[in-house]
Scaffold this motif. Sequence first.
Motif, PDB file in Angstrom:
ATOM      1  N   TYR A 193       0.852  -1.187   0.000  1.00 46.55           N
ATOM      2  CA  TYR A 193       0.000   0.000   0.000  1.00 46.55           C
ATOM      3  C   TYR A 193       0.885   1.232   0.000  1.00 46.55           C
ATOM      4  CZ  TYR A 193      -3.522  -3.365   1.343  1.00 46.55           C
ATOM      5  OH  TYR A 193      -4.353  -4.464   1.369  1.00 46.55           O
ATOM      6  N   GLY A 194       0.613   2.154  -0.899  1.00 43.64           N
ATOM      7  CA  GLY A 194       1.414   3.368  -0.997  1.00 43.64           C
ATOM      8  C   GLY A 194       0.887   4.465  -0.093  1.00 43.64           C
ATOM      9  N   GLN A 195       1.570   5.604  -0.132  1.00 42.00           N
ATOM     10  CA  GLN A 195       1.128   6.787   0.607  1.00 42.00           C
ATOM     11  C   GLN A 195      -0.248   7.204   0.108  1.00 42.00           C
ATOM     12  OE1 GLN A 195       2.090   8.637   3.013  1.00 42.00           O
ATOM     13  NE2 GLN A 195       4.189   7.891   3.431  1.00 42.00           N
ATOM     14  N   ALA A 196      -1.150   7.454   1.034  1.00 42.39           N
ATOM     15  CA  ALA A 196      -2.505   7.874   0.662  1.00 42.39           C
ATOM     16  C   ALA A 196      -2.469   9.179  -0.119  1.00 42.39           C
ATOM     17  CB  ALA A 196      -3.351   8.039   1.919  1.00 42.39           C
ATOM     18  N   GLU A 197      -3.317   9.266  -1.141  1.00 44.99           N
ATOM     19  CA  GLU A 197      -3.403  10.467  -1.973  1.00 44.99           C
ATOM     20  C   GLU A 197      -4.715  11.181  -1.671  1.00 44.99           C
ATOM     21  OE1 GLU A 197      -3.264   8.475  -5.713  1.00 44.99           O
ATOM     22  OE2 GLU A 197      -1.133   7.976  -5.510  1.00 44.99           O
ATOM     23  N   PRO A 198      -4.654  12.294  -0.906  1.00 44.20           N
ATOM     24  CA  PRO A 198      -5.900  12.978  -0.547  1.00 44.20           C
ATOM     25  C   PRO A 198      -6.615  13.486  -1.801  1.00 44.20           C
ATOM     26  CG  PRO A 198      -4.029  13.841   0.715  1.00 44.20           C
ATOM     27  CD  PRO A 198      -3.461  12.957  -0.364  1.00 44.20           C
ATOM     28  N   PRO A 204     -10.132  21.520   3.758  1.00 47.28           N
ATOM     29  CA  PRO A 204      -8.863  21.719   4.461  1.00 47.28           C
ATOM     30  C   PRO A 204      -8.949  21.258   5.915  1.00 47.28           C
ATOM     31  CG  PRO A 204      -9.989  23.834   4.090  1.00 47.28           C
ATOM     32  CD  PRO A 204     -10.794  22.792   3.393  1.00 47.28           C
ATOM     33  N   GLY A 205      -7.816  20.869   6.453  1.00 43.92           N
ATOM     34  CA  GLY A 205      -7.739  20.569   7.885  1.00 43.92           C
ATOM     35  C   GLY A 205      -8.175  19.183   8.296  1.00 43.92           C
ATOM     36  N   LEU A 206      -8.439  18.274   7.336  1.00 47.50           N
ATOM     37  CA  LEU A 206      -8.821  16.910   7.699  1.00 47.50           C
ATOM     38  C   LEU A 206      -7.588  16.007   7.703  1.00 47.50           C
ATOM     39  CD1 LEU A 206     -12.103  16.581   5.608  1.00 47.50           C
ATOM     40  CD2 LEU A 206     -11.929  16.700   8.105  1.00 47.50           C
ATOM     41  N   ALA A 207      -7.291  15.429   8.852  1.00 45.18           N
ATOM     42  CA  ALA A 207      -6.106  14.575   8.971  1.00 45.18           C
ATOM     43  C   ALA A 207      -6.360  13.223   8.312  1.00 45.18           C
ATOM     44  CB  ALA A 207      -5.763  14.375  10.442  1.00 45.18           C
ATOM     45  N   VAL A 208      -5.283  12.609   7.838  1.00 48.90           N
ATOM     46  CA  VAL A 208      -5.386  11.241   7.318  1.00 48.90           C
ATOM     47  C   VAL A 208      -5.776  10.325   8.483  1.00 48.90           C
ATOM     48  CG1 VAL A 208      -4.150   9.369   6.179  1.00 48.90           C
ATOM     49  CG2 VAL A 208      -3.601  11.742   5.604  1.00 48.90           C
ATOM     50  N   PRO A 209      -6.853   9.566   8.329  1.00 45.58           N
ATOM     51  CA  PRO A 209      -7.285   8.708   9.448  1.00 45.58           C
ATOM     52  C   PRO A 209      -6.239   7.636   9.763  1.00 45.58           C
ATOM     53  CG  PRO A 209      -8.968   8.806   7.708  1.00 45.58           C
ATOM     54  CD  PRO A 209      -7.743   9.437   7.159  1.00 45.58           C
TER      55      PRO A 209
ATOM     56  N   TYR B 178     -19.553  17.239  -1.297  1.00 48.20           N
ATOM     57  CA  TYR B 178     -18.150  17.677  -1.197  1.00 48.20           C
ATOM     58  C   TYR B 178     -17.873  18.509   0.056  1.00 48.20           C
ATOM     59  CZ  TYR B 178     -16.480  15.505  -5.423  1.00 48.20           C
ATOM     60  OH  TYR B 178     -16.084  14.573  -6.344  1.00 48.20           O
ATOM     61  N   ALA B 179     -18.942  19.006   0.701  1.00 48.65           N
ATOM     62  CA  ALA B 179     -18.747  19.779   1.943  1.00 48.65           C
ATOM     63  C   ALA B 179     -18.712  18.863   3.171  1.00 48.65           C
ATOM     64  CB  ALA B 179     -19.864  20.816   2.088  1.00 48.65           C
ATOM     65  N   TRP B 180     -18.929  17.558   2.959  1.00 45.60           N
ATOM     66  CA  TRP B 180     -18.967  16.646   4.111  1.00 45.60           C
ATOM     67  C   TRP B 180     -17.559  16.454   4.687  1.00 45.60           C
ATOM     68  CZ3 TRP B 180     -23.262  14.852   6.487  1.00 45.60           C
ATOM     69  CH2 TRP B 180     -23.048  13.919   7.519  1.00 45.60           C
ATOM     70  N   PRO B 181     -17.407  16.650   6.007  1.00 49.24           N
ATOM     71  CA  PRO B 181     -16.050  16.710   6.591  1.00 49.24           C
ATOM     72  C   PRO B 181     -15.470  15.337   6.940  1.00 49.24           C
ATOM     73  CG  PRO B 181     -17.672  17.259   8.265  1.00 49.24           C
ATOM     74  CD  PRO B 181     -18.447  16.960   7.009  1.00 49.24           C
ATOM     75  N   VAL B 182     -15.147  14.563   5.918  1.00 50.44           N
ATOM     76  CA  VAL B 182     -14.470  13.291   6.190  1.00 50.44           C
ATOM     77  C   VAL B 182     -13.287  13.181   5.224  1.00 50.44           C
ATOM     78  CG1 VAL B 182     -15.923  11.954   4.570  1.00 50.44           C
ATOM     79  CG2 VAL B 182     -14.797  10.789   6.476  1.00 50.44           C
TER      80      VAL B 182
END
Lengths: 219, 219
Positions: A193-198, A204-209, B178-182
């Motif tokens: 599995y590679g680095q996740a591609e957002p 903005p401001g959503l961390a990788v789970p 697209y506005a859903w914060p996940v």
Amino acid sequence: MTDETLTPTALSRPKRKHRRGSHRRSDIHAILDASPLCHVGYLVAGRPVVTPTLQWREGDHVYWHGSSASRTLRTSTNTEVCLTVSLLDGYVLARSGMNHSANYRSVMLFGRAREVVDPERKAARLRAFVEGLWPGRWDALRPMTEQELKATTVLSMPIEEGAAKVRSGPPADDEEDYAWPVWCGVVPIRQAYGQAEPDPRQLPGLAVPEYVEAMSDDP
Amino acid sequence: MTDETLTPTALSRPKRKHRRGSHRRSDIHAILDASPLCHVGYLVAGRPVVTPTLQWREGDHVYWHGSSASRTLRTSTNTEVCLTVSLLDGYVLARSGMNHSANYRSVMLFGRAREVVDPERKAARLRAFVEGLWPGRWDALRPMTEQELKATTVLSMPIEEGAAKVRSGPPADDEEDYAWPVWCGVVPIRQAYGQAEPDPRQLPGLAVPEYVEAMSDDP
């Protein structure tokens, strides 16, 4: 409580390489759980069709799903299917062409695919599928609508007829070939599995789970 | 010189997600060449069976092989088969469960599997299989015997009916989601080759061949 082994049948008992086969439920479950990718075989107008899809297991049933409009799902409901999961674990390079092989784990399951009709049960199966891959994600998603649930077909098959098959380890050459001067061994293969591609349209401001971070094995 | 595209048929033209499908020969060949692992579907006593095996392509034919004694090979000769190659390229995590997906490349081929009977042609096909994976290896092996050639069945199918299907890129969510914060995006998946593991009964002084070194992507 389920039986510990499946009963061998004409289809599930391979004639050769029997030593590689197993009807133990624990062997079968471990392979199903190791790879969501599966290949489902079914008949369309009498001709075999093999479709890749993702499966998941709950207890002694295996599930897969798709659009209610899809030919695959419509054609394979209430009919005989074969669901095969296989993981290629390595190339086995031997001293003769004949003894070249592959290391693998595979499961073949046979049976009738049945639709999960009850909406609550269907929703629970879909939730289990998502949670199995990404624990904690389902409740973070935009909730499923009734229309989406209707548009999705979930198929189920009891794990009753089938077998696991495994090959592992170094080449098995003819005894007289071991003096042949060619490099031999195993080239291991794994799914990485590679680095996740957002998503570029990510808020903005959503961390990788954590469940995504945990998947990546890139440094 | 072959046609640039295959003629769509009832089996090879999916009803939905048509945008993902292609009948271009170059698309089909590229996917076959990217993954030896394939799944062959055929009928045993009227029931579908899906067997994993390795395929290789030469020109506009696809080949696979096995023991002449194997049920799979005997049952799938001169009958209709479906040969599917699929590569899981990533998990696509969307804002709704419904829009979760997988990135993949797949090819489904339909047709009659025919045995390569002529011994010289058969040997040439097996050589091409080994050389395709490990260039230069065939001539370094203990030469194939007549008995081994007889014990091996090579099946062939023209690439005439079938299609490629590809999904790539970020999630495709409903516009209002697209506005859903996940967190959303793609977890890429690839096949990784590990460090080669020499046979414990390896003769001393044999270097790892370049074609094996070249496969490994471990540092």
